[in-house]
Design a protein around this motif. Sequence first.
Motif, PDB file in Angstrom:
ATOM      1  N   ASN A 146       0.817  -1.212   0.000  1.00 21.14           N
ATOM      2  CA  ASN A 146       0.000   0.000   0.000  1.00 21.14           C
ATOM      3  C   ASN A 146       0.850   1.262   0.000  1.00 21.14           C
ATOM      4  O   ASN A 146       0.490   2.267  -0.634  1.00 21.14           O
ATOM      5  N   ASP A 203       0.432   3.989  -2.936  1.00 17.78           N
ATOM      6  CA  ASP A 203       0.042   5.358  -2.578  1.00 17.78           C
ATOM      7  C   ASP A 203       1.012   6.375  -3.177  1.00 17.78           C
ATOM      8  O   ASP A 203       0.607   7.445  -3.658  1.00 17.78           O
ATOM      9  N   LYS A 251       0.364   6.696  -6.905  1.00 21.92           N
ATOM     10  CA  LYS A 251      -0.834   7.488  -7.194  1.00 21.92           C
ATOM     11  C   LYS A 251      -0.532   8.981  -7.103  1.00 21.92           C
ATOM     12  O   LYS A 251      -1.046   9.794  -7.894  1.00 21.92           O
ATOM     13  N   ASP A 281      -0.966  11.775 -10.068  1.00 20.48           N
ATOM     14  CA  ASP A 281      -1.627  13.070  -9.887  1.00 20.48           C
ATOM     15  C   ASP A 281      -0.712  14.223 -10.315  1.00 20.48           C
ATOM     16  O   ASP A 281      -1.151  15.172 -10.970  1.00 20.48           O
ATOM     17  N   THR A 319      -3.959  -2.122 -10.343  1.00 23.20           N
ATOM     18  CA  THR A 319      -4.466  -1.103  -9.411  1.00 23.20           C
ATOM     19  C   THR A 319      -4.111   0.302  -9.901  1.00 23.20           C
ATOM     20  O   THR A 319      -4.943   1.217  -9.862  1.00 23.20           O
ATOM     21  N   LEU A 320      -2.892   0.464 -10.383  1.00 17.16           N
ATOM     22  CA  LEU A 320      -2.452   1.780 -10.862  1.00 17.16           C
ATOM     23  C   LEU A 320      -3.110   2.141 -12.197  1.00 17.16           C
ATOM     24  O   LEU A 320      -3.438   3.312 -12.435  1.00 17.16           O
ATOM     25  N   ASP A 361      -6.091   1.239 -13.113  1.00 18.48           N
ATOM     26  CA  ASP A 361      -7.451   1.664 -12.753  1.00 18.48           C
ATOM     27  C   ASP A 361      -7.453   3.084 -12.214  1.00 18.48           C
ATOM     28  O   ASP A 361      -8.364   3.877 -12.505  1.00 18.48           O
ATOM     29  N   TYR A 362      -6.423   3.437 -11.435  1.00 13.78           N
ATOM     30  CA  TYR A 362      -6.342   4.783 -10.865  1.00 13.78           C
ATOM     31  C   TYR A 362      -6.157   5.833 -11.963  1.00 13.78           C
ATOM     32  O   TYR A 362      -6.595   6.976 -11.810  1.00 13.78           O
ATOM     33  N   CYS A 363      -5.523   5.454 -13.061  1.00 11.92           N
ATOM     34  CA  CYS A 363      -5.262   6.392 -14.157  1.00 11.92           C
ATOM     35  C   CYS A 363      -6.509   6.738 -14.971  1.00 11.92           C
ATOM     36  O   CYS A 363      -6.492   7.721 -15.731  1.00 11.92           O
TER      37      CYS A 363
END
Length: 297
Positions: free
Chosen positions: A110, A114, A117, A121, A157-158, A160-162
């Motif tokens: 995690n 984090d 992410k 951003d 996971t990354l 999806d975050y994009c």
Amino acid sequence: MNRKTFLQTSLGFLIGSQAFSKPKNKRKLCFNTLACPDWSLKEIFENAQKYGFKAIEIRGIKGDVDILNSPAFEPSKLSEIKRMSKDFDVKILNLNSSVVLHEYESEKRNKNLDIAKKYIDLAQELGCPFIRVFPDKFPKEKPKEFALDTIKSNYETLIDYCKGSKVKVLLDAHGDLVWSEDLLKMMQGFDKKHIGLIWDFFNMHLITKESPQKMYETLKNYIEIVQIKDGFFKSNNTYEYTLTGKGEAPIAEILSIIESEKYKGFISFEWEKRWHPELPNPEEALPKFVEFMKNSF
């Protein structure tokens, strides 16, 4: 010969000479800031423009390898960074994080995700198309397939975050994930909108001994940045870096392959001065790279 005949003959010669002249070199050159650990961000932009680079990969500024902790990248400085990029006509191509994807224990996993992410951003805010993450050594206490599944899950996971952004998360072949077929399996099944690879022949060949042609044919649908460095491959998977063109890396072959395939991305110079302070300074290494790229067929 009258004046009209002279002009017609001269014009025909000029057109003919242009037709047979060497086309203008259109290689898009970039460098990684590992090359210049003592330069400020402004000095990086200034020297990139001075030496003929059109983009930079940011891997630390001065003492800060993680730019999330760098005063140069405080939120109040971002508009100034974008202005400098525009004024010097030097693109911020890639934010190179230290994020690893092989961690499977919850806390470590995690923490890395984090940080990634936050890099996504920041890249979105700067208009930077890529961030870089990498695997490292596979956990010795687990089988290889477990490690590959873990990396793929964390990568997803990354990705999806994009979604909703213009950022791609690039995998940099590193550690135990350097074999072409393993990298291909890692990329397959994902929407290409937010994924990609940094092709570092030197780093891969050091371990795999695969040819440039094998690597490119396997991975070409996912390569976003071609990374170049030169040196000698030594025993026990060790190496010695050299200035561009002075080692045994098949750079000419790599260029021939990507240009025959009409590769349109950046060719990035990775000069690891930050990790190897004994290497020649960027004031020597960066112009040498540009000179080599402009003069090699």
